[in-house]
Design an enzyme around this catalytic site. Structure first.
Site, PDB file in Angstrom:
ATOM      1  N   GLY A 166       0.706  -1.224   0.017  1.00  0.00           N
ATOM      2  CA  GLY A 166      -0.149   0.052  -0.090  1.00  0.00           C
ATOM      3  C   GLY A 166       0.948   1.376  -0.042  1.00  0.00           C
ATOM      4  CD  GLU A 215       0.174  -9.212   1.564  1.00  0.00           C
ATOM      5  OE1 GLU A 215      -0.700  -8.362   1.259  1.00  0.00           O
ATOM      6  OE2 GLU A 215      -0.210 -10.258   2.311  1.00  0.00           O
ATOM      7  N   GLY A 241       3.101  -3.579  -3.869  1.00  0.00           N
ATOM      8  CA  GLY A 241       2.937  -3.781  -5.283  1.00  0.00           C
ATOM      9  C   GLY A 241       3.482  -2.302  -5.983  1.00  0.00           C
ATOM     10  NE  ARG A 242      -0.359   2.825  -5.941  1.00  0.00           N
ATOM     11  CZ  ARG A 242      -1.382   2.901  -6.760  1.00  0.00           C
ATOM     12  NH1 ARG A 242      -1.542   3.285  -7.928  1.00  0.00           N
ATOM     13  NH2 ARG A 242      -2.547   2.118  -6.200  1.00  0.00           N
ATOM     14  NE  ARG A 273      -3.020   4.491 -10.944  1.00  0.00           N
ATOM     15  CZ  ARG A 273      -2.673   5.803 -10.517  1.00  0.00           C
ATOM     16  NH1 ARG A 273      -2.213   6.498 -11.429  1.00  0.00           N
ATOM     17  NH2 ARG A 273      -3.107   6.249  -9.207  1.00  0.00           N
ATOM     18  CB  CYS A 329     -16.348   5.499 -28.516  1.00  0.00           C
ATOM     19  SG  CYS A 329     -15.701   5.338 -30.315  1.00  0.00           S
ATOM     20  CD  GLU A 330     -17.124   4.164 -22.634  1.00  0.00           C
ATOM     21  OE1 GLU A 330     -17.672   5.054 -21.634  1.00  0.00           O
ATOM     22  OE2 GLU A 330     -17.564   3.308 -22.906  1.00  0.00           O
ATOM     23  CE1 TYR A 368      -2.708  -2.828  -8.331  1.00  0.00           C
ATOM     24  CE2 TYR A 368      -1.375  -1.002  -7.827  1.00  0.00           C
ATOM     25  CZ  TYR A 368      -2.015  -2.151  -7.581  1.00  0.00           C
ATOM     26  OH  TYR A 368      -1.719  -2.990  -6.451  1.00  0.00           O
TER      27      TYR A 368
HETATM   28  C1  PLP Z   1      -3.160  -4.870  -4.026  1.00  0.00           C
HETATM   29  C2  PLP Z   1      -2.585  -5.619  -2.810  1.00  0.00           C
HETATM   30  C3  PLP Z   1      -1.283  -5.436  -2.100  1.00  0.00           C
HETATM   31  C4  PLP Z   1      -0.429  -4.332  -3.111  1.00  0.00           C
HETATM   32  O1  PLP Z   1      -0.898  -2.845  -2.781  1.00  0.00           O
HETATM   33  P1  PLP Z   1      -0.051  -1.748  -3.417  1.00  0.00           P
HETATM   34  O2  PLP Z   1      -0.659  -0.693  -3.010  1.00  0.00           O
HETATM   35  O3  PLP Z   1       0.294  -2.037  -4.812  1.00  0.00           O
HETATM   36  O4  PLP Z   1       1.382  -1.849  -2.679  1.00  0.00           O
HETATM   37  C5  PLP Z   1      -0.879  -6.051  -1.080  1.00  0.00           C
HETATM   38  N1  PLP Z   1      -1.849  -7.025  -0.633  1.00  0.00           N
HETATM   39  C6  PLP Z   1      -3.112  -7.001  -1.001  1.00  0.00           C
HETATM   40  C7  PLP Z   1      -3.897  -8.221  -0.493  1.00  0.00           C
HETATM   41  C8  PLP Z   1      -3.677  -6.305  -2.225  1.00  0.00           C
HETATM   42  O5  PLP Z   1      -4.942  -6.682  -2.531  1.00  0.00           O
END
Ligand code: PLP
Length: 418
Positions: free
Chosen positions: A242, A279, A281-282, A318, A348-349, A376
């Protein structure tokens, strides 16, 4: 570029690491995603510094960008993976990921996906409801296995981000409510097909403030105490992902600084000996990527001027989904005066806009770079309007490798019949 240390202008032209975007686009066409390998490794290194000397596991949340070439970078660097579908499991295995370092999140895992993940020998299922505990127990027993589980706790804290990417509030579909957690753990501990190994939470995405993390951490640690007081030992604590990135002057905490703060709390509460998992991601890929796109037309209007580009909401979803901001800059600078444009795609939106009220000096045929396009974007890309998905390149130093060829219309028609 701000927030993009590996994207820089030289003699007026934009480069990712040592590679000219103009040259790449001429060779491979547009829209074209270009990723800096070094940015990803630097992002990972910040987390690794934060966990130095700890028993820790970083599981890249691959839904942010699940392209095989990107996954391979993280697999080679020793990352685990956080998956949310059987399809993502297949991708992780395809790049040689260690199954023991794969964790499976998501509110709606199907029995078939559970079976697939058990057969692969994944490290842990992050279970999101009491009903899921029962189904997973049955699937594991039928397979003659025990599923290692953690329960995702919903700590009811506001991550202060866009409502569509808040996940840790009472009204969200994610996780088991804080009040129900101990009962859910007691239930899990009685199921013979399950082995309780951890606890996890994930409160949302694009978080730019340490406060909500610290609040959620306190609530999770309260539960660790309560669950262990009930006689259930937790081997790992997973704090989810997150952490935000700089899209438009955002100032999220640095990963290592944030973890220094969080670890101080973990130690103070006496849980510093547990395996710690995250965990992200971004924050592992977001600013590694740019999307290069060509201006098709400029269209002056009474109220608005439009700059129509060949990338659209199907490539860069996004803005349409979350009113999100991506910086947009010319690949090669012009000396002429800038005009204020809405930068839009051909779909077309009316929701198909990529940037609003942007000052740009551009003409048809010019190339633009949409920044912060590593996370994303491609993983959410669609074929809406029967548009083929873009090509992707991975840059390392002076070399660039095609990691996904441009999708053709034949690719799209292949799975259909009249
Ligand atoms: C999407 C997600 C993440 C990663 O979130 P980011 O904001 O991209 O770091 C981690 N854990 C779970 C369960 C998620 O669904």
């Amino acid at each position: 570029m701000p927030g993009h240390p590996h994207v820089a202008r030289r003699d007026g032209n934009l480069y990712v690491e040592g590679v000219s975007l103009d040259a790449l686009a001429r060779e491979h066409g547009t829209p074209l995603f270009v990723y800096s390998r070094q940015w990803m490794l630097d992002a990972l290194a910040a987390y690794q510094r934060g966990f130095a000397g700890r028993n820790a596991l970083i599981c890249y949340a691959m839904k942010a960008n699940s392209s095989l070439g990107v996954l391979r970078v993280f697999a080679e660097a020793g990352c685990g993976f956080d998956i949310v579908s059987g399809g993502e499991l297949s991708r992780a295995l395809a790049v040689g990921a260690d199954p023991a370092r794969i964790i499976f999140s998501g509110v709606g895992k199907t029995p078939a996906e559970m079976k697939q993940a058990l057969a692969a020998g994944i490290g842990c299922f992050n279970v999101e409801s009491e009903a899921e505990l029962d189904v997973l127990n049955e699937v594991a027993l039928a397979a003659g296995q025990r599923a290692r589980i953690s329960i995702r706790i919903n700590p009811n804290v506001d991550p202060k981000t866009h409502p569509y990417i808040s996940t840790g509030l009472k009204g969200n579909k994610f996780g088991v409510a804080h009040d129900r957690a101990v009962a859910a753990y007691k239930h899990a501990a009685r199921l013979p097909g399950l082995e309780v190994v951890g606890i996890d939470c994930h409160i949302g995405s694009q978080i730019t403030d340490a406060g909500p993390y610290l609040d959620a951490m306190d609530k999770v640690l309260d539960l660790v105490e309560a669950i262990e007081a009930a006689g259930i030992r937790l081997h790992h604590i997973d704090f989810g992902g997150g952490l935000g990135i700089d899209y438009n002057g955002d100032k999220p905490p640095a990963a290592d600084a944030l973890w220094k703060q969080l670890l101080a709390r973990v130690d103070a509460r006496g849980f510093g000996d547990r395996q710690l998992m995250i965990e992200p991601g971004r924050s592992m890929v977001g600013n590694a990527g740019v999307c290069v796109t060509e201006v098709i037309h400029t269209k002056p209007g009474e109220d608005k001027n439009f700059c129509i580009i060949d990338a659209a909401m199907n490539d860069l979803p996004r803005p349409a989904m979350y009113q999100a901001f991506h910086a947009i800059v010319p690949v090669s600078e012009r000396a002429t005066d800038a005009t204020i444009y809405d930068v839009v795609g051909p779909v077309c939106e009316s929701g198909d806009w990529i940037g609003r009220d942007r000052a740009l000096a551009v003409e048809a045929g010019d190339l633009l770079a949409v920044l912060s396009a590593g996370a994303y974007c491609m993983s959410m890309a669609s074929n809406y309007n029967t548009r083929g998905r873009a090509a992707e390149m991975l840059v390392s130093g002076d070399s660039a490798r095609l990691i996904r060829r441009r999708e053709t219309v034949q690719d799209q028609l292949l799975s259909e019949q009249v």
